[in-house]
Design an enzyme around this catalytic site. Structure first.
Site, mmCIF file in Angstrom:
data_model
loop_
_atom_site.group_PDB
_atom_site.id
_atom_site.type_symbol
_atom_site.label_atom_id
_atom_site.label_comp_id
_atom_site.label_asym_id
_atom_site.label_seq_id
_atom_site.Cartn_x
_atom_site.Cartn_y
_atom_site.Cartn_z
ATOM 1 C CB ILE A 203 0.620 -50.788 37.535
ATOM 2 C CG1 ILE A 203 0.750 -52.261 37.807
ATOM 3 C CG2 ILE A 203 -0.713 -50.223 37.686
ATOM 4 C CD1 ILE A 203 0.224 -52.881 39.061
ATOM 5 N N GLY A 204 3.383 -50.881 35.800
ATOM 6 C CA GLY A 204 4.884 -51.028 36.125
ATOM 7 C C GLY A 204 5.584 -51.978 35.003
ATOM 8 C CB ALA A 205 8.452 -51.947 32.913
ATOM 9 N N GLY A 206 8.200 -55.186 34.363
ATOM 10 C CA GLY A 206 8.921 -56.299 34.994
ATOM 11 C C GLY A 206 9.848 -56.561 34.039
ATOM 12 C CD GLU A 207 14.251 -60.709 33.945
ATOM 13 O OE1 GLU A 207 13.877 -61.242 35.056
ATOM 14 O OE2 GLU A 207 15.248 -61.326 33.185
ATOM 15 C CD GLU B 60 4.060 -53.354 28.694
ATOM 16 O OE1 GLU B 60 3.345 -54.010 27.988
ATOM 17 O OE2 GLU B 60 4.682 -52.247 27.968
ATOM 18 C CB VAL B 61 3.254 -55.048 36.282
ATOM 19 C CG1 VAL B 61 2.652 -55.751 37.386
ATOM 20 C CG2 VAL B 61 4.728 -55.624 36.153
ATOM 21 C CG ASP C 159 16.862 -57.884 45.336
ATOM 22 O OD1 ASP C 159 17.232 -56.942 45.743
ATOM 23 O OD2 ASP C 159 16.462 -57.840 44.128
HETATM 24 P P1 AMP Z 1 8.222 -56.339 39.630
HETATM 25 O O1 AMP Z 1 8.606 -57.067 38.499
HETATM 26 O O2 AMP Z 1 7.701 -57.449 40.635
HETATM 27 O O3 AMP Z 1 9.233 -55.625 40.243
HETATM 28 O O4 AMP Z 1 7.209 -55.344 39.379
HETATM 29 C C1 AMP Z 1 7.132 -54.180 38.966
HETATM 30 C C2 AMP Z 1 6.454 -53.144 39.378
HETATM 31 O O5 AMP Z 1 4.998 -53.180 39.234
HETATM 32 C C3 AMP Z 1 6.499 -52.871 41.002
HETATM 33 O O6 AMP Z 1 7.641 -52.159 41.113
HETATM 34 C C4 AMP Z 1 5.201 -52.290 41.217
HETATM 35 O O7 AMP Z 1 5.406 -50.809 41.030
HETATM 36 C C5 AMP Z 1 4.201 -52.989 40.166
HETATM 37 N N1 AMP Z 1 3.749 -54.078 41.150
HETATM 38 C C6 AMP Z 1 4.287 -55.523 40.850
HETATM 39 N N2 AMP Z 1 3.494 -56.194 41.549
HETATM 40 C C7 AMP Z 1 2.524 -55.518 41.784
HETATM 41 C C8 AMP Z 1 1.517 -55.712 42.937
HETATM 42 N N3 AMP Z 1 0.775 -56.696 43.318
HETATM 43 N N4 AMP Z 1 0.486 -54.572 43.196
HETATM 44 C C9 AMP Z 1 0.747 -53.521 42.732
HETATM 45 N N5 AMP Z 1 1.804 -53.112 41.847
HETATM 46 C C10 AMP Z 1 2.610 -54.144 41.685
#
Ligand code: AMP
Length: 886
Positions: free
Chosen positions: A529-533, A536-537, A648
């Site tokens: 659902i997303g890409a963290g630093e 993957e998330v 932030d």
């Molecule tokens: P982050 O590394 O925390 O910035 O996460 C990257 C992306 O993953 C975020 O912008 C969200 O789109 C998704 N994400 C992170 N944590 C969650 C969560 N608890 N529930 C749903 N989406 C999440």
């Protein structure tokens, strides 16, 4: 019309003394002066007593009909003029004798006389100079008097264009037999009046050079108008053409040219000509002067309900739930709730629990509902993909427009809590709930955490989270219930201070202290659902034996990491694990003892707030946006109470769940330095998200809760502007320069004034003057409690506040098509509406009025405004970008 007399010379002025035959010496009389010519010896004007219809009265008379070259003058005293009266009326009553009634005098006899006037700035006394008089009119009788019959004539003449301080009137006889009965000199006025709730002063009617005199009015007490009310006074002293209208203020109605307070039990929400109306159903009747009738306890207005409409209750439970099976499917049917709370927008949702022995858990996504499991308008649903070996429990809930609103924002309050019994291993607790008018059962959840000296209890119901504190004075002494102290969440003092994981020599110890270790076999990854630093998330499921299955987000650490990176990655969990608040993302646990480290948090269905708002631009009312801000502020208050500085805070770091609850996230130690794409290196060293960061933090890295408050102000702006980028496409350098020059972001479109004022407070240069998060939460709560407070909208300049493109694209050419223009203002979804309505050229777009935009199917007020403002912007090509000064 009314008239004001300057003088009235009537035959009843008995004091007039008249001296005949003294040619140059004129005797001043009370109201008239008589002049005769030196060479005239045979008679002149004289006062004669007459009897008419049995009454005696005096006249000024002259009757030298047998003489030639008569030139007899009668002059009034000085008549002072009111400065604005440039036009006066002279009404004469007189008698003229028929010349034929004089034998042998017909050659010299006249039947007319002349009216003269002379203007002067001062009373000249008895001096009389004929040459200074101007003729006004020849006065001729309508009816002449014969020997036997007396005929009185009345004639009115107008003297125009008077400009000096006063004037004289004079009557010239040239050989008639006349008696002057009365002279009345007056001017006309439009009388003081109240029209359309505006009062206008008495006004002197104009003359021929100013036929209509414009007069401004003043609204009567408790009335207001957008435009200054005006009216015109005609030469005849009539009021005509009132322009502009005063209207009674909210809470007042018009009663006989006055604005009176609405009577108790009635209200008026707006300044209008309407009458006060009785408070609608289920509202509180306030004292007189109400502008709105607030909902009674237990009743609500849905966000789209008009604030003047009735309030509705929550629907009662659906009835007669019946389950039947057919063709391998389960069919659930039910009857609508007995009490719909007065609403028609009832929908149903299904909740399913599956039980294996004593263990029950949510069915999650394992079963299928047809047509759906939520938002049902029909009173039936079919369920499939059930497991034959399990027991299922289905609950059908009724919802309406007010359900989410009331439950989400205002969970019932737990007001008093008592320990009724205790033993060494158990406690019996009781609590009160207000309000009690909940149509369906409330669930409570009790969490207990062991602490050395304190214990905390959490009682979240399904929709809220009330915290109660239970404190033992001395765990060793025996206590009765009266020794137990409880306080509501409002009174809670922070129990702990945030501990920086860096203070631990071994960061792994910190993780273990603050986070629960999860076995990877309990985690199922479902979808990226997303890409963290760090990697993957995923969205996934956490299923710990003996506990309910929960949807989670799983952050992973990509292969090939260094030990330092692993520690940085896990530091976020060490920080997050120390927090426990409704508006802070909750840590479920970590995987540290296996190769692939993971951080598992609660799952937030709607993802990051900035993107979510951009995707739902214009779809929320201010009330809902302020509700979101309230949640973020509450989370930030909790963090600041724990002395944690976020550094932030930005809408991209707020996550939103499916009930629109907002939670603060992103707590990694390195996040500002590395993770945030907005991070920019500054001269003071370090990476900083410039447009969200307070000036002192940019200048000398002074990060405090007060600098978080600045960032919160920017988040407020992002939220109210539906995810717009702060300072649009200005460069970081331009932003810093503008801020240092005391410029601040302007109010977003439709932003309540009170909310914008709060933003400006958050952006005060002097950080000690900024509000604290506690103040912010209180203020937002106050605004949410009185929706009227959100009605006043801050001034808004569309050219500045929504980045409306000018008529030119980047290459300087006009938009080539309607869809290109719509795309530029992020309104592409209406391309088809424009095409279907035959609006296919930009010329046609420029002709559109608000009504036309509505008619082609643009209904959301936010979208309507964006399109209308854009058209306005297209017409005005001079739009430039600037920001407001404070
Ligand atoms: P982050 O590394 O925390 O910035 O996460 C990257 C992306 O993953 C975020 O912008 C969200 O789109 C998704 N994400 C992170 N944590 C969650 C969560 N608890 N529930 C749903 N989406 C999440």
């Amino acid at each position: 019309m009314s008239t004001s007399c300057l003088i009235e010379v009537s035959a009843l002025l008995l004091y007039i003394r008249f001296i005949r035959g003294e040619p140059t010496k004129h005797i001043p009389l009370i109201n008239s002066t008589v002049a005769t010519r030196r060479e005239q010896t045979t008679g002149s004007w004289e006062v004669i007593q007459r009897t008419l219809n049995g009454s005696q009265f005096y006249t000024f008379s002259v009757c030298n009909v047998g003489e030639r070259e008569q030139d007899n003058w009668l002059r009034t005293t000085f008549i002072q003029r009111r400065p604005s009266a440039s036009r006066v009326f002279v009404e004469l009553q007189f008698i003229v004798r028929d010349c034929n009634s004089f034998d042998g005098a017909s050659l010299t006899c006249k039947e007319t006389f002349n009216l003269f006037t002379s203007e002067s700035d001062a009373d000249v006394g008895t001096t009389f100079r004929k040459g200074q008089f101007k003729k006004v009119a020849t006065i001729a009788p309508d009816e002449i008097t014969s020997k036997n019959e007396l005929r009185i004539n009345t004639e009115t003449k107008v003297v125009e264009n008077l400009s000096r301080k006063g004037f004289y009137l004079a009557f010239q006889d040239i050989g008639a037999c006349i008696a002057l009965l009365s002279v009345r000199v007056y001017y006309k006025t439009c009388p003081a009046t109240v029209k359309s709730l505006a009062s206008f002063p008495e006004t002197v009617a104009g003359g021929e050079n100013q036929a209509l005199r414009e007069v401004s009015g003043v609204c009567v007490e408790n009335a207001i108008s957008e435009e200054l009310p005006r009216i015109y006074c005609t030469v005849d002293g009539e009021w005509v053409v009132p322009v502009g209208q005063c209207q009674c203020k909210p809470g007042y109605e018009e009663v006989e040219d006055e604005c009176q307070e609405c009577k108790a039990g009635s209200f008026k929400a707006e300044a209008s000509g309407d009458k006060c109306t009785p408070c609608p159903a289920n509202t509180q009747e306030l004292d007189s002067g109400a502008v709105v009738c607030p909902c009674m306890d237990g009743f609500y207005r849905a966000p789209n309900d008009p604030p003047t409409g009735p309030c509705s209750g929550l629907p009662s439970a659906p009835r007669d739930l019946v389950a039947t099976t057919s063709a391998g499917k389960l069919l659930l049917t039910w009857s609508p709730p007995e009490d719909t709370g007065g609403r028609t927008d009832i929908t149903y949702s299904i909740e399913c629990q599956r039980c294996e022995g004593m263990v029950c858990q949510s069915c999650g996504e394992k079963i299928r509902y047809e047509p759906a499991g939520v938002g049902l308008t029909d009173t039936k649903v079919s369920v499939s993909e059930l497991d034959a070996h399990l027991n299922y429990t289905f609950t059908v809930e009724a919802h309406s427009g007010v359900t989410i609103f009331s439950f989400q924002r205002y969970p019932p309050k737990i007001t008093a809590m008592r320990v009724m019994e205790r033993s060494s291993t158990s406690l019996s607790l009781f609590w009160d709930v207000k309000p009690r008018v909940h149509p369906r059962p409330i669930r409570y959840e009790l969490t207990y955490r062991k602490k050395v000296r304190h214990s905390r209890f959490f009682y979240p119901d399904k929709y809220g989270f009330c915290i109660f504190l239970f404190r033992k004075r001395n765990s060793h002494t025996r206590q009765g219930p009266e020794d137990t102290y409880f306080s509501s969440s409002e009174q809670l003092k922070p129990l702990k201070t945030y501990v920086d994981p860096h203070t631990y020599e071994d960061p792994n110890t910190a993780v273990l202290k603050f986070a629960t270790e999860i076995h990877p076999s309990h985690i199922t990854k479902q979808k990226v659902i997303g890409a963290g630093e760090f990697g993957e998330v995923y969205r996934g499921i956490l299923k710990v034996p003996g506990r309910k299955e929960v949807a989670v987000a799983i952050k992973t650490l990509k292969p090939g990491y260094t030990e330092k990176q692993r520690q940085d990655f896990l530091s976020e969990a060490s920080i997050m694990g120390q927090f426990s608040h409704q508006n802070i993302i909750r840590l479920e646990g970590v995987v540290t003892k296996f190769k692939h480290a993971m951080i598992v948090t609660e799952y937030m269905e709607n993802g990051a707030l900035d993107r979510y708002l951009r995707d739902h631009d214009g779809e929320f009312a201010s009330f809902q946006l302020v509700g979101m801000l309230r949640g973020i502020a509450a989370g930030m208050k909790y963090l600041s109470d724990m002395s944690y500085v976020h550094r932030d805070l930005a809408a991209r770091n707020i996550l939103v769940n499916n009930t629109l609850e907002c939670k603060v996230s992103d707590f990694g130690l390195s996040r500002v330095l590395e993770d945030d794409p907005e991070g920019t290196y500054t001269t003071s060293g370090g990476k900083i998200p410039i447009r969200w960061t307070a000036p002192e933090a940019i200048a000398y890295r002074k990060f405090t809760s007060a600098s978080d408050v600045w960032s919160f102000g920017i988040v407020m702006w992002e939220v109210m502007a539906f995810g717009e980028r702060p300072y649009w496409d200005m460069s970081n350098h331009e932003v810093m320069k503008a801020i240092n020059e005391a410029f601040r972001l302007p109010a977003p479109m439709d932003c309540p004034s009170a909310v914008y004022q709060l933003m400006l407070q958050c952006w005060l240069q002097d950080r000690s003057k900024r509000p604290r998060f506690g103040d912010i939460v209180s203020l937002l709560d106050k605004l949410l409690r009185s929706p009227d407070s959100l009605k006043t909208i801050a001034d808004f300049d569309p050219r500045i506040s929504i980045r409306l493109p000018s008529t030119s694209g980047s290459d300087g050419s006009p938009f080539r098509s309607v869809s290109e223009w719509l795309e530029s203002i992020k309104m592409s979804q209406y391309s088809e509406n424009f095409a279907c309505a035959g609006v296919v050229t930009m010329d046609q777009v420029l002709q559109m009025k608000n009504e036309d935009i509505k008619n082609i199917g643009v209904r959301l007020p936010g979208h309507l405004k964006r399109i209308a403002y854009s058209i306005l912007g297209l017409k005005d090509q001079t739009s430039t970008l600037s920001v407001f000064a404070v």
